[in-house]
Design an enzyme around this catalytic site. Structure first.
Site, PDB file in Angstrom:
ATOM      1  N   CYS A   1      41.389  42.950  33.092  1.00 46.57           N
ATOM      2  CA  CYS A   1      41.986  41.626  32.979  1.00 46.57           C
ATOM      3  C   CYS A   1      41.080  40.742  32.132  1.00 46.57           C
ATOM      4  CB  CYS A   1      42.165  41.022  34.377  1.00 46.57           C
ATOM      5  SG  CYS A   1      42.891  39.377  34.385  1.00 46.57           S
TER       6      CYS A   1
ATOM      7  N   HIS B   1      51.508  43.188  36.034  1.00 45.22           N
ATOM      8  CA  HIS B   1      50.171  42.598  36.031  1.00 45.22           C
ATOM      9  C   HIS B   1      50.251  41.108  35.678  1.00 45.22           C
ATOM     10  CE1 HIS B   1      45.715  42.695  35.199  1.00 45.22           C
ATOM     11  NE2 HIS B   1      46.064  41.632  34.503  1.00 45.22           N
ATOM     12  N   GLU B   2      50.973  40.790  34.601  1.00 45.52           N
ATOM     13  CA  GLU B   2      51.075  39.384  34.173  1.00 45.52           C
ATOM     14  C   GLU B   2      51.902  38.562  35.161  1.00 45.52           C
ATOM     15  OE1 GLU B   2      49.035  38.395  31.987  1.00 45.52           O
ATOM     16  OE2 GLU B   2      48.505  40.424  31.347  1.00 45.52           O
TER      17      GLU B   2
ATOM     18  N   HIS C   1      49.895  37.193  37.940  1.00 48.59           N
ATOM     19  CA  HIS C   1      49.166  35.963  37.621  1.00 48.59           C
ATOM     20  C   HIS C   1      50.003  34.723  37.938  1.00 48.59           C
ATOM     21  CE1 HIS C   1      45.390  37.278  35.930  1.00 48.59           C
ATOM     22  NE2 HIS C   1      45.991  38.102  35.096  1.00 48.59           N
TER      23      HIS C   1
END
Length: 187
Positions: free
Chosen positions: A100, A142-143, A146
């Site tokens: 990351c 993954h994004e 966030h």
């Protein structure tokens, strides 16, 4: 313009981001800056909370990973995801080593479903619903995490988190040279 990326421990990484509207100020400029920042840091995805903005947008470009997985086309896969919502996750969990931009120098195996269906707005605020597989699905998940205030380190075992505690602490203090502009919570 290259934006500073916030480092591990920064409060913006733990906030659930808010939806935006088409009249969000300077949206096109923000998208351009996010891509420029991501490319400068050699990433394949970047979410707004990573540049200290609590809004639901992330950018992705899987081109650098083209050829990594047989049969998976990543060249030219460049997308903007605004106000995304996961509709469904399917398939077996598969492990892959993730990193990351907000947590430089830490990589860990993370298990994620092999397929994700996402409803989102593109940069023209046209609604889309698409299913992504393999590495595209992984980048998106993954994004997306966030935007929910979740980091990839939340998906690893307690033991692996303890093993990385020293490195994560150093990152939060700014005791790392990532090679791109960063903001640290305890520096």
């Amino acid at each position: 313009m290259i934006l500073p990326i916030v480092g591990f421990g920064h409060p913006s990484l733990r906030v659930r981001a808010e939806d935006i509207t088409p009249d969000y100020p300077k949206l096109a400029e923000l998208i351009e800056n996010m891509f420029e920042t991501m490319y400068h840091a050699h990433g394949v995805g970047l979410a707004a909370p990573q540049v200290n903005l609590p809004i639901r947008i992330f950018v992705a470009d899987g081109s650098p990973m083209d050829g990594t997985f047989e049969g998976e086309e990543m060249e030219g896969w460049k997308k903007v995801f605004i106000n995304p919502q996961i509709v469904e996750e399917n398939g077996d969990l598969w492990a892959y080593e993730e990193g990351c931009l907000s947590i430089p120098d830490v990589r860990e195996m993370v298990k994620r479903p092999e397929e994700v269906t996402l409803r989102y707005m593109n940069e023209e605020f046209e609604e889309k619903t698409e299913t992504f597989k393999g590495m595209q699905a992984r980048i998106i998940q993954h994004e997306y995490d966030h935007l929910e205030g979740v980091l990839f380190t939340d998906h690893i075992s307690q033991m692996r988190r303890r093993m990385n505690k020293g490195r994560l602490n150093k990152i939060s203090k700014g005791e790392i040279n990532a090679g791109y502009p960063m903001k640290f919570p305890r520096k």
